[in-house]
Write an enzyme that holds these catalytic residues in place. Structure first.
Site, short mmCIF file in Angstrom:
data_model
loop_
_atom_site.label_atom_id
_atom_site.label_comp_id
_atom_site.label_asym_id
_atom_site.label_seq_id
_atom_site.Cartn_x
_atom_site.Cartn_y
_atom_site.Cartn_z
N ASP A 64 0.83 -1.20 0.00
CA ASP A 64 0.00 0.00 0.00
C ASP A 64 0.87 1.25 0.00
OD1 ASP A 64 -2.22 -1.65 0.18
OD2 ASP A 64 -2.38 -1.47 2.36
N LYS A 65 0.31 2.35 -0.47
CA LYS A 65 1.04 3.62 -0.54
C LYS A 65 1.68 3.98 0.80
CE LYS A 65 0.27 8.58 -1.19
NZ LYS A 65 -0.74 9.64 -1.48
#
Length: 232
Positions: A64-65
């Protein structure tokens, strides 16, 4: 973009992805992605027949970012297929470090709860009957208290997802009632505001990866180490 390289040979590239960097290109992605960075240092070779390898720039899995840590990139189509199949066949061992709300008990356990995209908010995932199988093992490393919130207990965990669903660790922790500290999607608005006063970003780091006979480690980064230092 400055991305630390953990390991590189003719077959694969292993990086330490910083928090805040999106892995794959998408219309919704803002700023330079890991995929852009890969293409800038090693453009795809002309004439390759593996469309998936080219479209993903060799990226085998995702983070995930707001998750930092180990990310593996294949450097050729043959390696891409081998690594991808190891993930598919669950031969890869992945471990994360995370800080969650509350006193998680028992100290070791396994969460087996199906995950699916939320029908109400398409940006969120959740535990739903009929969703895709999702299994996460966890171990409490220690219980902690922040000096700022002495009445609240937090659990510092090592987490091992056995499957690879989107937001799996975050969703499973939320499902147990122990959301990840500073999680922008699942912590809840009021809780997130409080969290950000003690931890400026989501406390989730990919710390260990065993794949293709290799073992890679990525220690907790300085910003998350600083958070732990503010704990009683």
């Amino acid at each position: 973009m400055d991305i630390p390289i953990i390991f590189e040979n003719e077959e694969l590239l292993v990086i330490n992805k910083p928090c805040g960097v999106v892995v794959n290109r998408a219309e919704s992605a803002k700023g330079e992605t890991v995929q852009d960075w890969i293409d800038s240092i090693a453009p795809p070779t002309a004439g390759l027949q593996n469309d998936e390898f080219i479209s993903r720039s060799g990226i085998v899995h995702r983070l995930d970012k707001d998750t930092s840590g180990i990310l593996v990139i294949a450097k050729n189509p043959e390696s891409f297929e081998v690594l991808k199949n190891q993930f598919k066949e669950r031969k890869v061992v992945k471990k994360y470090l995370t800080l969650v709300h509350g006193e998680l008990e028992p100290k070791e356990g396994e969460i087996n709860a199906p995950i699916e995209r939320s029908p109400v908010n398409r940006m969120h995932f959740g535990v739903f009957p009929g969703g895709r199988e999702a299994i996460t093992k966890y171990k409490v490393l220690k219980y902690l208290k922040f000096l700022k919130y002495p009445k609240e207990i937090y659990s510092y965990l090592e987490v091992e997802p056995k499957t690879g669903r989107t937001h799996q660790i975050r969703v499973h922790m939320k499902y147990l009632g122990h959301s990840v500290v500073s999680d922008p999607l699942y912590a809840g608005r009021k809780q997130l505001i409080r969290n950000l006063t003690i931890c400026p970003r989501m406390f989730l780091h990919a710390t260990y990866l065993k794949i293709s006979g290799f073992i890679f480690d990525s220690p907790l980064p300085p910003d998350l180490n600083l958070v732990l230092k503010s704990i009683e």
